[in-house]
Design a protein around this motif. Structure first.
Motif, PDB file in Angstrom:
ATOM      1  N   CYS A  51      44.260  27.744  45.389  1.00  0.00           N
ATOM      2  CA  CYS A  51      43.746  26.373  45.278  1.00  0.00           C
ATOM      3  C   CYS A  51      42.262  26.273  44.953  1.00  0.00           C
ATOM      4  CB  CYS A  51      44.002  25.618  46.572  1.00  0.00           C
ATOM      5  SG  CYS A  51      45.743  25.445  46.947  1.00  0.00           S
ATOM      6  N   GLY A  52      41.508  27.377  45.018  1.00  0.00           N
ATOM      7  CA  GLY A  52      40.081  27.236  44.802  1.00  0.00           C
ATOM      8  C   GLY A  52      39.295  28.526  44.886  1.00  0.00           C
ATOM      9  N   ILE A  53      38.000  28.333  45.150  1.00  0.00           N
ATOM     10  CA  ILE A  53      37.038  29.432  45.170  1.00  0.00           C
ATOM     11  C   ILE A  53      36.256  29.343  46.478  1.00  0.00           C
ATOM     12  CG2 ILE A  53      35.186  30.564  43.877  1.00  0.00           C
ATOM     13  CD1 ILE A  53      36.009  28.420  41.613  1.00  0.00           C
ATOM     14  N   HIS A  54      36.007  30.501  47.090  1.00  0.00           N
ATOM     15  CA  HIS A  54      35.297  30.540  48.369  1.00  0.00           C
ATOM     16  C   HIS A  54      34.164  31.556  48.308  1.00  0.00           C
ATOM     17  CE1 HIS A  54      34.576  30.602  52.667  1.00  0.00           C
ATOM     18  NE2 HIS A  54      34.727  31.919  52.652  1.00  0.00           N
ATOM     19  N   TRP A  55      32.992  31.134  48.768  1.00  0.00           N
ATOM     20  CA  TRP A  55      31.831  32.009  48.932  1.00  0.00           C
ATOM     21  C   TRP A  55      31.547  32.074  50.424  1.00  0.00           C
ATOM     22  CZ3 TRP A  55      32.437  28.796  44.830  1.00  0.00           C
ATOM     23  CH2 TRP A  55      32.198  29.315  43.551  1.00  0.00           C
ATOM     24  N   ASP A  56      31.941  33.164  51.067  1.00  0.00           N
ATOM     25  CA  ASP A  56      31.793  33.297  52.511  1.00  0.00           C
ATOM     26  C   ASP A  56      30.331  33.254  52.939  1.00  0.00           C
ATOM     27  OD1 ASP A  56      33.074  33.643  55.074  1.00  0.00           O
ATOM     28  OD2 ASP A  56      32.236  35.675  55.086  1.00  0.00           O
ATOM     29  N   ALA A  57      29.490  34.043  52.286  1.00  0.00           N
ATOM     30  CA  ALA A  57      28.072  34.120  52.683  1.00  0.00           C
ATOM     31  C   ALA A  57      27.337  32.799  52.465  1.00  0.00           C
ATOM     32  CB  ALA A  57      27.375  35.239  51.916  1.00  0.00           C
ATOM     33  N   LEU A  58      27.820  31.980  51.530  1.00  0.00           N
ATOM     34  CA  LEU A  58      27.161  30.700  51.239  1.00  0.00           C
ATOM     35  C   LEU A  58      27.821  29.532  51.966  1.00  0.00           C
ATOM     36  CD1 LEU A  58      26.704  31.136  47.389  1.00  0.00           C
ATOM     37  CD2 LEU A  58      24.986  31.496  49.180  1.00  0.00           C
ATOM     38  N   ASP A  59      28.927  29.798  52.663  1.00  0.00           N
ATOM     39  CA  ASP A  59      29.699  28.745  53.319  1.00  0.00           C
ATOM     40  C   ASP A  59      30.065  27.644  52.319  1.00  0.00           C
ATOM     41  OD1 ASP A  59      31.045  27.530  55.427  1.00  0.00           O
ATOM     42  OD2 ASP A  59      29.285  26.358  56.027  1.00  0.00           O
ATOM     43  N   GLU A  60      30.575  28.053  51.164  1.00  0.00           N
ATOM     44  CA  GLU A  60      30.934  27.115  50.087  1.00  0.00           C
ATOM     45  C   GLU A  60      32.397  27.306  49.713  1.00  0.00           C
ATOM     46  OE1 GLU A  60      30.597  24.173  48.435  1.00  0.00           O
ATOM     47  OE2 GLU A  60      28.592  24.759  47.794  1.00  0.00           O
TER      48      GLU A  60
END
Length: 82
Positions: A51-60
């Motif tokens: 469903c999407g894209i996740h940046w763990d370190a950026l909390d995005e």
């Protein structure tokens, strides 16, 4: 068939999301301040989900549905009224 991301790339002003249906979406980094202010290595450290894209370190977290609808960062900061 659910539209899902296959790949993400960046240039100076935008990021590009290649979708599994053959489309590529260009999105201004200005729509997502965390990505705009992130270092290139931080931007490159993402995870794809159906469903999407996740940046763990950026909390995005960015949904493909939201990108297709033209929505940017939906984080709202509380405004205090005097």
């Amino acid at each position: 068939m659910t539209t899902s991301p296959k790949r993400v790339t960046f240039d100076e002003d935008s990021f590009w999301v290649e979708l599994n249906d053959g489309r590529t979406i260009g999105v201004p980094l200005a729509w997502f301040p965390r990505l705009l202010n992130a270092a290139p290595a931080q931007r490159a450290d993402y995870e794809l989900s159906p469903c999407g894209i996740h940046w763990d370190a950026l909390d995005e977290d960015i949904s493909i549905e939201g990108l297709l609808a033209g929505r940017g960062d939906m984080t709202h900061r509380r405004q205090h009224v005097a």
